[in-house]
Design a protein around this motif. Structure first.
Motif, PDB file in Angstrom:
ATOM      1  N   TRP A 150       0.833  -1.199   0.000  1.00  0.00           N
ATOM      2  CA  TRP A 150       0.000   0.000   0.000  1.00  0.00           C
ATOM      3  C   TRP A 150       0.872   1.256   0.000  1.00  0.00           C
ATOM      4  CZ3 TRP A 150      -0.800   4.092   3.411  1.00  0.00           C
ATOM      5  CH2 TRP A 150      -1.959   4.847   3.214  1.00  0.00           C
ATOM      6  N   GLN A 154       1.487   4.963  -2.755  1.00  0.00           N
ATOM      7  CA  GLN A 154       1.042   6.269  -2.282  1.00  0.00           C
ATOM      8  C   GLN A 154       2.012   7.381  -2.692  1.00  0.00           C
ATOM      9  OE1 GLN A 154      -2.038   6.364  -0.572  1.00  0.00           O
ATOM     10  NE2 GLN A 154      -1.936   4.240  -1.275  1.00  0.00           N
ATOM     11  N   ARG A 251      -4.636  10.101   5.186  1.00  0.00           N
ATOM     12  CA  ARG A 251      -4.821   8.696   4.840  1.00  0.00           C
ATOM     13  C   ARG A 251      -4.531   7.791   6.032  1.00  0.00           C
ATOM     14  NH1 ARG A 251      -0.858   9.308  -0.074  1.00  0.00           N
ATOM     15  NH2 ARG A 251      -0.323  11.116   1.207  1.00  0.00           N
ATOM     16  N   ARG A 266     -13.932  -2.303  10.357  1.00  0.00           N
ATOM     17  CA  ARG A 266     -14.498  -1.312   9.427  1.00  0.00           C
ATOM     18  C   ARG A 266     -15.599  -0.499  10.112  1.00  0.00           C
ATOM     19  NH1 ARG A 266     -13.159  -1.873   3.928  1.00  0.00           N
ATOM     20  NH2 ARG A 266     -14.984  -0.584   3.451  1.00  0.00           N
ATOM     21  N   THR A 274     -13.688   7.555   4.778  1.00  0.00           N
ATOM     22  CA  THR A 274     -14.197   6.914   3.572  1.00  0.00           C
ATOM     23  C   THR A 274     -13.263   5.745   3.280  1.00  0.00           C
ATOM     24  OG1 THR A 274     -15.045   9.008   2.724  1.00  0.00           O
ATOM     25  CG2 THR A 274     -14.737   7.212   1.139  1.00  0.00           C
ATOM     26  N   LEU A 275     -13.759   4.528   3.453  1.00  0.00           N
ATOM     27  CA  LEU A 275     -12.903   3.349   3.435  1.00  0.00           C
ATOM     28  C   LEU A 275     -12.830   2.731   2.043  1.00  0.00           C
ATOM     29  CD1 LEU A 275     -14.050   1.674   6.777  1.00  0.00           C
ATOM     30  CD2 LEU A 275     -11.982   3.029   6.382  1.00  0.00           C
ATOM     31  N   ASP A 276     -11.637   2.264   1.697  1.00  0.00           N
ATOM     32  CA  ASP A 276     -11.416   1.540   0.457  1.00  0.00           C
ATOM     33  C   ASP A 276     -11.921   0.103   0.613  1.00  0.00           C
ATOM     34  OD1 ASP A 276     -10.001   3.789  -0.535  1.00  0.00           O
ATOM     35  OD2 ASP A 276      -8.193   3.106   0.520  1.00  0.00           O
ATOM     36  N   PRO A 277     -12.051  -0.639  -0.501  1.00  0.00           N
ATOM     37  CA  PRO A 277     -12.346  -2.071  -0.378  1.00  0.00           C
ATOM     38  C   PRO A 277     -11.261  -2.782   0.435  1.00  0.00           C
ATOM     39  CG  PRO A 277     -12.667  -1.335  -2.641  1.00  0.00           C
ATOM     40  CD  PRO A 277     -12.016  -0.194  -1.906  1.00  0.00           C
ATOM     41  N   THR A 278     -11.671  -3.773   1.187  1.00  0.00           N
ATOM     42  CA  THR A 278     -10.743  -4.545   2.005  1.00  0.00           C
ATOM     43  C   THR A 278      -9.868  -5.429   1.115  1.00  0.00           C
ATOM     44  OG1 THR A 278     -12.294  -4.585   3.862  1.00  0.00           O
ATOM     45  CG2 THR A 278     -10.561  -6.262   3.848  1.00  0.00           C
ATOM     46  N   HIS A 279      -8.564  -5.457   1.404  1.00  0.00           N
ATOM     47  CA  HIS A 279      -7.627  -6.318   0.674  1.00  0.00           C
ATOM     48  C   HIS A 279      -7.201  -7.470   1.578  1.00  0.00           C
ATOM     49  CE1 HIS A 279      -6.692  -3.937  -3.037  1.00  0.00           C
ATOM     50  NE2 HIS A 279      -7.333  -3.042  -2.320  1.00  0.00           N
ATOM     51  N   SER A 288      -7.927   0.452   4.496  1.00  0.00           N
ATOM     52  CA  SER A 288      -7.374   1.800   4.294  1.00  0.00           C
ATOM     53  C   SER A 288      -8.498   2.747   3.959  1.00  0.00           C
ATOM     54  CB  SER A 288      -6.333   1.792   3.159  1.00  0.00           C
ATOM     55  OG  SER A 288      -6.931   1.354   1.940  1.00  0.00           O
ATOM     56  N   GLY A 289      -8.213   4.041   4.078  1.00  0.00           N
ATOM     57  CA  GLY A 289      -9.234   5.030   3.776  1.00  0.00           C
ATOM     58  C   GLY A 289      -8.716   6.443   3.934  1.00  0.00           C
TER      59      GLY A 289
END
Length: 292
Positions: A150, A154, A251, A266, A274-279, A288-289
């Motif tokens: 991740w 960035q 972030r 979550r 605002t959360l990203d899809p879970t990996h 992450s978000g």
């Protein structure tokens, strides 16, 4: 020199007693192993739990043969010798064998973690020098790998970063090598802070670019990026604090979370981020978000 290895089937109740017996017999090292691949993920603080079925491995030099060692076991463990085996290990360079287990690892496009005894596979890449040590975090565990991948994706130029639960400092150091301006590293373990400082020095990171503190000493300020690779329980409890340390638009990345714990974590953070899809990687997840 060749070696003999004694393998005992022990339980948490008798493990320490049997460990002492192997050492009194002259074992040069004693190791505990999970006998059934049942990992312990979140032990209570201050405890060192063992698996319900544990193998105790004692390493002996070749000053006696396997039959003599078996006789010594029978005498030393009078009345309570557990199931055991004695095997001869082939002669080898044990230090070299251990070192060969740790190879350079790539995360994302730019970032490599390189043990000190290896040359960098890509000299022009971002190469972090890091050896296995006492503090958690060398890149081999899926939770660390998820965070490093991740970070590699960035834009970090000039960022102020908080690494909460820094362990070896691997995430903070990666962020600094990838362009972050400053990293604040905190951990409940003083040994982890010492490891972080040593690893930062090994990577030629100026002391002015990072700071170390215990969590109660953490400044009441906000950061451009918050990293926390710890465990799901503490992450849920710390959600208000970690959210408070992340500036609006900043972030967040969280790991140390089992797949079945992802939804609970979550839920603890969705109000503020605002959360990203879970990996997911090997049963572990990254969340992450961006701070609202």
């Amino acid at each position: 020199m060749s070696w003999l290895q004694v393998r005992l089937a022990v339980t948490p109740a008798n493990a320490a007693r049997h460990e002492d017996r192997l050492l009194s017999m002259g074992a040069v090292s004693v190791t505990f192993m999970d006998a059934e691949d049942q990992p312990i993920y979140e032990p209570d603080l201050g405890t060192t739990p063992l698996w319900s079925k544990t193998h105790l491995l004692g390493l002996f030099d070749d000053s006696q043969d396997s039959q003599a060692l078996e006789q010594q076991l029978l005498l030393s463990f009078t009345g309570e010798l557990p199931e055991f085996s004695v095997e001869e290990l082939p002669e080898q360079d044990w230090e070299r064998s251990w070192m060969d287990d740790f190879q350079p690892m790539q995360f994302g496009r730019r970032l490599w973690v390189v043990p000190s005894w290896h040359s960098a596979p890509q000299p022009d890449a971002v190469n972090m020098l890091l050896d296995p040590g006492l503090a958690f975090g060398t890149g081999t565990h899926p939770t660390t790998a998820l965070c490093l991948e991740w970070l590699d994706g960035q834009q970090l130029q000039g960022c102020n970063v908080l690494d909460f639960g820094c362990g070896s400092g691997i995430l903070a150091i990666a962020a600094l090598l990838l362009g972050a301006g400053h990293a604040t590293c905190t951990d409940i373990d003083v040994q982890a802070l010492e490891a972080t400082a040593d690893n930062a020095g090994r990577n030629a990171i100026e002391a002015s670019r990072f700071s170390l503190c215990l969590p109660p000493e953490l400044p009441a300020r906000q950061y451009d990026m918050v990293l926390a690779n710890i465990l799901a329980g503490p992450l849920v409890e710390l959600a208000p604090q970690l959210a408070g340390h992340c500036r609006p638009g900043g972030r967040l990345v969280l790991s140390g979370i089992l797949a079945e714990q992802a939804e609970e974590v979550r839920q603890a953070y969705h109000e503020h981020f605002t959360l990203d899809p879970t990996h997911t990687l090997d049963g572990w997840v990254r969340i992450s978000g961006v701070r609202r």
